[in-house]
Enzyme design. Structure first.
Site, PDB file in Angstrom:
ATOM      1  CB  SER A  27      -0.952  -0.056   1.198  1.00 43.26           C
ATOM      2  OG  SER A  27      -1.952   0.920   1.103  1.00 43.26           O
TER       3      SER A  27
ATOM      4  CG  HIS B 154      -5.475  -2.499  -0.363  1.00 44.94           C
ATOM      5  ND1 HIS B 154      -4.597  -2.192  -1.376  1.00 44.94           N
ATOM      6  CD2 HIS B 154      -5.212  -1.623   0.645  1.00 44.94           C
ATOM      7  CE1 HIS B 154      -3.831  -1.157  -0.985  1.00 44.94           C
ATOM      8  NE2 HIS B 154      -4.193  -0.804   0.226  1.00 44.94           N
TER       9      HIS B 154
ATOM     10  CD  GLU C 229      -2.125  -2.755  -4.169  1.00 42.87           C
ATOM     11  OE1 GLU C 229      -3.363  -2.717  -3.963  1.00 42.87           O
ATOM     12  OE2 GLU C 229      -1.328  -2.038  -3.563  1.00 42.87           O
TER      13      GLU C 229
END
Length: 324
Positions: free
Chosen positions: A123, A294, A224
């Site tokens: 992230s 995630h 992502e």
């Protein structure tokens, strides 16, 4: 080339020996911990696996939305690098690293990596990982955060197995099944020894034209994201395309894109529309469904390491066992 037939994602195991407990250093370089119970559960679960878990003194600090002010978070990164731990694991991502990139002592981080420390996270941590790669060429690991281990439910088996492989030095690759699509542009793909890099698409795109964006030529780029509508994903990919980044890659691997809602006025424009469009823009194969993002099921991936990529039919494998 080792080829595995499998269903769903897995970690490629080497045949090493189990090395007993590991020293894991937990620190907070980005946003503040809001779920104290999840934090405690994560620490308890790692301890239950037999590891020595050292928690940074400021791991639960709060300064507005951040885990302490900028100086506090920089100090935590440098304590992690100096801790001598086997693994430095972030508590969580969310926003916070981009603004402190100029203050990181990259040589200290690279020295710790050289001595065997594995920096793990995802992230917002993408900013740290790409900056370390750009500044030093050292590899870090895209993988879970502490809170990934602190969810209410038991942590995902595959994520735990991959994390265990990393701790014991047995991780050699990640295999998965490509998404079911009407057309696969290439049934067979083989890329030998290319730099694997990437992470969160929004964080990565926000580093373009900064000193923290790695100039990777002939690499394998994986991305992502969460909470980004497909048109926003396309807009970010377009930025990378127009900046010349995508044309320089040997493969583009799309992980999991989650947490968005399509609207009636999309009229059929969806994530697959973006994938189909991207394939008309780049020569490199665009592969889908990498188990990373995630989501509970996360493989671990070496960011900045030399890997090989093979695809046969719908079976894909990213393999780095040959680099040891």
């Amino acid at each position: 080339m080792p080829h595995t037939h499998h269903h769903g994602p897995d970690c490629g195991h080497g045949c090493g020996h189990h090395h007993g407990p590991r020293h894991i250093y937990i620190y907070s370089p980005a946003s503040a911990i809001r779920d104290k119970a999840a934090f405690k559960r994560g620490v308890a679960r790692l301890k239950a696996l037999g590891h020595e878990v050292e928690v940074d003194p400021d791991a639960q600090a709060v300064h507005t939305r951040f885990a302490g002010d900028d100086a506090t978070r920089l100090a935590a990164i440098h304590r992690a690098a100096a801790s001598g731990a086997d693994v430095a694991l972030i508590t969580r991502g969310a926003y916070g690293l981009t603004r402190i990139l100029p203050g990181i002592q990259y040589q200290a981080v690279a020295k710790a990596i050289e001595r065997g420390m594995k920096f793990v996270g995802f992230s917002d941590f993408t900013a740290f990982q790409l900056a370390v790669l750009a500044k030093t060429g050292a590899a870090t690991w895209a993988g879970p955060s502490l809170l990934s281990f602190g969810e209410d439910e038991t942590p995902d088996d595959i994520m735990q197995a991959c994390f265990d492989d990393l701790l014991t030095g047995q991780g050699e690759g990640a295999g998965w099944t490509l998404g079911r699509e009407k057309t696969h542009p290439q049934a067979e793909v083989y890329v030998k020894k290319a730099t694997l890099w990437g992470g969160n698409l929004a964080v990565l795109t926000a580093l373009l034209c900064t000193p923290y964006f790695p100039q990777v030529k002939g690499g394998i780029l994986f991305v992502e994201d969460v909470g980004e509508h497909p048109y926003r994903i396309e807009r970010m990919l377009t930025q990378l395309l127009h900046a010349g980044v995508l044309a320089q890659q040997k493969a583009i691997v799309l992980g999991q894109f989650t947490g968005y809602k399509l609207a009636p006025h999309d009229k059929g424009f969806k994530l697959q529309s973006v994938v189909d469009w991207l394939r008309t823009q780049v020569k490199a194969p665009v592969l889908t469904n990498l188990p990373f993002g995630h989501v509970p099921t996360k493989v671990l991936l070496p960011v900045g390491a030399q890997v090989s990529l093979s695809v046969e039919g719908r079976d894909a494998l990213i393999y780095w066992g040959h680099t040891h």
